[in-house]
Design a protein around this motif. Structure first.
Motif, PDB file in Angstrom:
ATOM      1  N   ALA A 160     -82.335   6.831 -45.018  1.00  0.00           N
ATOM      2  CA  ALA A 160     -82.068   5.824 -45.806  1.00  0.00           C
ATOM      3  C   ALA A 160     -82.162   6.447 -47.499  1.00  0.00           C
ATOM      4  O   ALA A 160     -81.273   6.080 -47.977  1.00  0.00           O
ATOM      5  N   GLU A 161     -83.003   7.590 -47.588  1.00  0.00           N
ATOM      6  CA  GLU A 161     -82.642   8.127 -49.027  1.00  0.00           C
ATOM      7  C   GLU A 161     -81.326   8.763 -49.247  1.00  0.00           C
ATOM      8  O   GLU A 161     -81.111   9.002 -50.480  1.00  0.00           O
ATOM      9  N   TYR A 162     -80.423   8.955 -48.295  1.00  0.00           N
ATOM     10  CA  TYR A 162     -78.912   9.542 -48.405  1.00  0.00           C
ATOM     11  C   TYR A 162     -78.065   8.418 -48.474  1.00  0.00           C
ATOM     12  O   TYR A 162     -77.152   8.749 -48.913  1.00  0.00           O
ATOM     13  N   GLY A 163     -78.800   7.076 -48.410  1.00  0.00           N
ATOM     14  CA  GLY A 163     -77.461   6.155 -48.326  1.00  0.00           C
ATOM     15  C   GLY A 163     -76.460   6.129 -47.276  1.00  0.00           C
ATOM     16  O   GLY A 163     -76.497   7.153 -46.393  1.00  0.00           O
ATOM     17  N   PHE A 164     -75.691   5.185 -47.346  1.00  0.00           N
ATOM     18  CA  PHE A 164     -74.775   5.068 -46.080  1.00  0.00           C
ATOM     19  C   PHE A 164     -73.431   5.146 -46.673  1.00  0.00           C
ATOM     20  O   PHE A 164     -72.941   4.106 -47.099  1.00  0.00           O
ATOM     21  N   ASP A 165     -72.666   6.469 -46.686  1.00  0.00           N
ATOM     22  CA  ASP A 165     -71.315   6.431 -47.276  1.00  0.00           C
ATOM     23  C   ASP A 165     -70.530   5.666 -46.561  1.00  0.00           C
ATOM     24  O   ASP A 165     -70.209   5.534 -45.203  1.00  0.00           O
ATOM     25  N   PRO A 166     -69.737   4.731 -47.226  1.00  0.00           N
ATOM     26  CA  PRO A 166     -68.773   3.831 -46.554  1.00  0.00           C
ATOM     27  C   PRO A 166     -67.720   4.509 -45.706  1.00  0.00           C
ATOM     28  O   PRO A 166     -67.300   4.230 -44.499  1.00  0.00           O
ATOM     29  N   LYS A 167     -67.255   5.998 -45.907  1.00  0.00           N
ATOM     30  CA  LYS A 167     -66.582   6.481 -44.831  1.00  0.00           C
ATOM     31  C   LYS A 167     -67.172   7.091 -43.655  1.00  0.00           C
ATOM     32  O   LYS A 167     -66.567   7.008 -42.533  1.00  0.00           O
TER      33      LYS A 167
END
Length: 179
Positions: free
Chosen positions: A23-30
């Protein structure tokens, strides 16, 4: 004949257990586009019982408005591998019973399209040993956790890199196939 595509979120040291640490890295749309590319050709979902029991309550009530992946997970035929009956129900699900490589081969033969797997480490390790995985999509996060269940066991497996991509959040998508 179907193909098996596995998707795993994994740390640099091979941990895939409870990926809440992602979660701390986020979810890149790519990343979503990459996952969507291989789920869009999938006609079935294959899960180990424990992963099935985690996914069913998380996905079965999600709507397309909440998550664009909800229709795939809820409408696609799901097959569950495990010696015990799952303790949850989920639409379009069939229990295959205990792991049997020949049953998985038959499922591949009878499926016209992809078979998607996420999580399900015990199942994935067995499939890798049997040479039944066609695409292993590892989303490698730039962190070594030091502890937790690791995807690869002590038996080892040889793979060939088919493709790779790095996202703005530092995650590397490595797509491997049989060596």
């Amino acid at each position: 004949m179907g193909t098996i595509a596995v998707h795993e979120f994994i740390s640099l040291d091979g941990v895939f257990e409870n990926p809440s640490w992602t979660a701390e890295y986020g979810f890149d749309p790519k990343m979503g586009e990459a996952i969507g590319a291989f789920t869009s050709t999938s006609k079935a979902i294959l899960l180990g019982r424990k992963t099935f029991e985690m996914f069913a309550p998380a996905w079965s009530t999600r709507t397309p408005e909440e998550d664009p992946g909800a229709p795939f997970f809820n409408e696609t035929q799901k097959y569950v591998v495990g010696s015990q009956e799952p303790n949850v129900e989920w639409a379009n699900s069939t229990r295959l019973g205990a792991y049997d490589a020949d049953a998985i081969r038959k499922l591949k033969d009878e499926t016209d399209g992809g078979i998607y797997i996420s999580g399900s480490g015990t199942l994935v390790r067995a499939l890798l040993q049997e040479g039944l995985v066609d695409d292993l999509h590892l989303f490698v996060y730039p962190v070594a956790l030091g502890e937790g269940a690791r995807l690869f066991g002590s038996d080892g497996v040889k793979l060939a890199l088919k493709d790779s991509e790095v996202y703005a959040n530092g995650v590397a998508h490595l797509n491997y196939g049989p060596a």
